[in-house]
Design an enzyme around this catalytic site. Structure first.
Site, PDB file in Angstrom:
ATOM      1  N   ASP A  67       0.869  -1.228   0.034  1.00 26.80           N
ATOM      2  CA  ASP A  67       0.172  -0.116  -0.179  1.00 26.80           C
ATOM      3  C   ASP A  67       0.851   1.254  -0.120  1.00 26.80           C
ATOM      4  OD1 ASP A  67      -2.300  -1.450   0.063  1.00 26.80           O
ATOM      5  OD2 ASP A  67      -1.970  -1.824   2.439  1.00 26.80           O
ATOM      6  N   ASP A  69       0.712   5.535   0.606  1.00 24.37           N
ATOM      7  CA  ASP A  69      -0.294   6.466   1.010  1.00 24.37           C
ATOM      8  C   ASP A  69       0.360   7.946   0.860  1.00 24.37           C
ATOM      9  OD1 ASP A  69      -1.907   4.599   2.245  1.00 24.37           O
ATOM     10  OD2 ASP A  69      -1.018   4.647   4.099  1.00 24.37           O
ATOM     11  N   ASP A 146       1.590   8.095  14.992  1.00 24.20           N
ATOM     12  CA  ASP A 146       1.821   7.421  15.983  1.00 24.20           C
ATOM     13  C   ASP A 146       3.485   7.014  16.264  1.00 24.20           C
ATOM     14  OD1 ASP A 146       1.975   5.899  13.910  1.00 24.20           O
ATOM     15  OD2 ASP A 146       0.361   4.507  14.282  1.00 24.20           O
TER      16      ASP A 146
END
Length: 445
Positions: A67, A69, A146
Site C-alpha cells: 500500500d 499512502d 503514532d
C-alpha cells in the site's frame, strides 16, 4: 547527511532533517506508478504532496510495500476535484481514495493536534480520539502520527526523505518509538498498543522501553475499542506472515489476556504446555502459507487461537456429567459468545470454526467415512487434526486412517460415498455393504 536527533512531543518545536537521495535506498522504481501519478498531479497543481508512512518505512528497510499512502496540504474536496477516479470516505478520518483498478492510493490531508475551531475534532472523556479532521501543516501532521518510523515523508520533487521526529535514525536502529507521551497516545487510540506489537513483529524491530512500559497497565483500554476494529487488527496480527512473533509479543507485553482472555486462561491452566505448543505450531504453519502466497482462512485461524479455550470449556462441561455431543456444542457456543464481546468474529467465520472443532470427535469414530469425506469442512478439520498430532502422538492412528481414506477416494465420482465406506474399514480390507431399505422393516419393532 542526516543531522540532529529528536523525539518531540506534540506541540514541541521541530527541526526538519532532510535525507538526500544519495543517503537513503528509496528508488522510484520501487514505488507504485499510480502513487507516483497522484504525487505528480498534486505537485503540478500547486499542492505539497509526499509519500508517507508505512511505505517509506518499509522501503528504507528493503521491504516491498503493498500500500502507498500520500499526504498533502490539499483538502479532500480539492483532491476529489483533481481526480475523477476519486471517492471520499470516513467520518472519524476524512480521506480521499484515488482508485486505479484494484489499487487504491489513499490521500490524507495534513492533520493538526490543536483545533482552532475551524476543524472537526472530538475526544471521548477518557481521552480516546473519536473524530480527527483538523487540518494543519506538514509539521503538525508529523507530530500527530503514532510512531517515529511512520512519520517520514518522501518528497517527489528532489527524492529526499523529510524527518521531523527522529524516525530515520529509529528505523536504522530498528526501534519502534511512539511520538509524544506514551500513555496519552495510547488513551487517544488504544489500538496503537496492538499496532506497536504488530509492526515490531513485522519489521523485526524492538519496542522502545518508554513505549513498551505502559502496555500491561493500559491493556484493558482495548475493551473500549470497537470489536469490529479489533477483528480487523487481529487479521493483521496473525495473517500477515508474522503470526508467531505477534503472538509472543502480545504475551510479552500483557495484551493477550485482553484480546484472547479465555485462551490465555486455558494456556495458563495447561501445565504440560501441549496446547501452547500446538498453537505456536499452527501459527508457524500460517506464516509458511502466507510466505508461499497460499490462502489462509480466518475460520481456521480462530479455530486455532480459541482451541485451548474450547478444550477447557469442554472438559468443564463433561466434568458436570453432560453428554459428550451436547458438551461439545455447548462449549463451542460458549467460547464463541464470550469472544464476541472483544472481537466481532463474523458468522461466516465463526460457524466454520465451530464445525472444525465439532468434526474432531468424528475422526475417532470411523463411521460413515464417505459422508465425512464429503463434508464441506472435512479438509480444514483434517488439517486441524494433523496439527493436533504435532502436539500429541495419540492422534497418529486417526491421521493415518483418514489419510488412507482420502487416498482411496481419489479418482472416484463425487457421489461414491458408499464405495469409500466399503473400502475404508479398520484393516483397510474391502467389504460390501448392504443398502438398508427405507420403510417399516428398518424401524425398531
Amino acid at each position: 547527511m542526516p543531522i540532529q536527533e529528536s523525539n518531540p512531543s506534540p506541540g514541541a518545536s521541530l527541526q526538519l532533517r532532510v535525507i538526500p537521495r544519495d543517503a537513503h535506498p528509496i528508488s522510484r522504481k520501487d514505488i507504485s506508478p499510480n502513487a507516483l501519478r497522484v504525487l505528480y498531479r498534486l505537485r503540478e497543481n500547486g499542492y505539497g504532496a509526499y509519500l508517507v508512512g508505512g511505505a517509506v518505512r518499509d522501503l528504507l528497510v528493503g521491504g516491498h510495500p503493498k500500500d502507498f499512502d500520500v499526504a498533502t496540504n490539499a483538502t479532500p474536496e480539492e483532491v476529489k476535484a483533481l481526480f475523477r477516479n476519486c471517492r471520499l470516505i470516513g467520518r472519524r478520518f476524512r480521506l480521499a481514495h484515488v482508485v486505479y483498478g484494484r489499487e487504491i492510493i489513499e490521500v490524507a490531508t495534513f492533520r493538526a493536534n490543536v483545533d482552532d475551531g475551524s476543524g472537526d475534532r472530538q475526544l471521548h472523556e477518557g481521552g480516546r480520539l473519536l473524530r480527527d479532521n483538523v487540518y494543519g501543516t506538514i509539521e503538525d501532521d508529523a507530530v500527530r502520527r503514532d510512531f517515529t518510523a511512520n512519520a517520514l515523508y518522501y518528497a517527489i520533487e528532489d527524492f529526499s526523505v523529510r524527518d521531523y521526529t527522529g524516525g530515520f535514525e529509529d528505523v536504522q536502529n530498528r526501534v519502534m518509538k511512539l511520538i509524544g507521551e506514551p500513555e496519552q497516545r495510547y488513551r487517544e487510540d488504544p489500538v496503537r498498543m496492538l499496532r506497536a506489537v504488530r509492526l515490531a513483529a513485522k519489521l523485526g524491530f524492538r519496542i522502545d522501553d518508554a513505549t513498551a512500559a505502559p502496555l500491561p497497565l493500559l491493556a484493558p483500554l482495548l475493551r473500549e475499542a470497537a470489536p469490529a476494529r479489533l477483528f480487523e487488527e487481529g487479521l493483521k496480527l496473525f495473517l500477515s506472515g508474522h503470526a508467531v512473533e505477534s503472538f509472543l509479543g502480545l504475551e510479552r507485553h500483557g495484551l493477550l489476556p485482553v484480546l484472547l482472555p479465555e485462551t490465555t486462561a486455558a494456556l495458563k491452566a495447561n501445565r504440560s504446555g501441549a496446547l501452547r505448543g500446538m498453537l505456536l505450531e499452527g501459527l508457524r504453519g500460517t506464516d509458511a502459507r502466507v510466505a508461499a502466497d497460499e490462502p489462509v482462512s480466518p475460520a481456521f485461524l480462530f479455530a486455532l487461537l480459541l482451541w485451548p479455550a474450547y478444550c477447557r470449556a469442554l472438559m468443564a462441561l463433561q466434568a458436570q456429567g453432560m453428554h459428550a455431543a451436547e458438551a461439545q456444542r455447548r462449549a463451542a457456543d460458549r467460547v464463541t459468545v464470550h469472544q464476541l464481546e472483544t472481537i466481532a468474529l463474523p458468522r461466516r467465520f465463526s460457524l466454520p470454526m465451530q464445525e472444525i472443532w465439532l468434526l474432531q470427535s468424528r475422526f475417532g469414530q470411523r463411521k460413515r467415512v464417505g459422508r465425512l469425506l464429503a463434508h464441506p469442512r472435512f479438509r480444514a478439520a483434517f488439517d486441524f487434526l494433523v496439527l493436533r498430532q504435532a502436539a500429541s502422538d495419540e492422534h497418529a492412528e486417526e491421521v493415518a486412517f483418514w489419510r488412507e481414506a482420502q487416498a482411496s477416494a481419489e479418482g472416484m465420482p463425487r457421489d461414491s460415498g458408499e464405495a469409500v465406506d466399503a473400502e475404508a474399514g479398520h484393516e483397510g480390507a474391502p467389504r460390501r455393504r448392504r443398502r438398508r431399505r427405507r420403510g417399516p422393516s428398518s424401524l425398531p419393532a
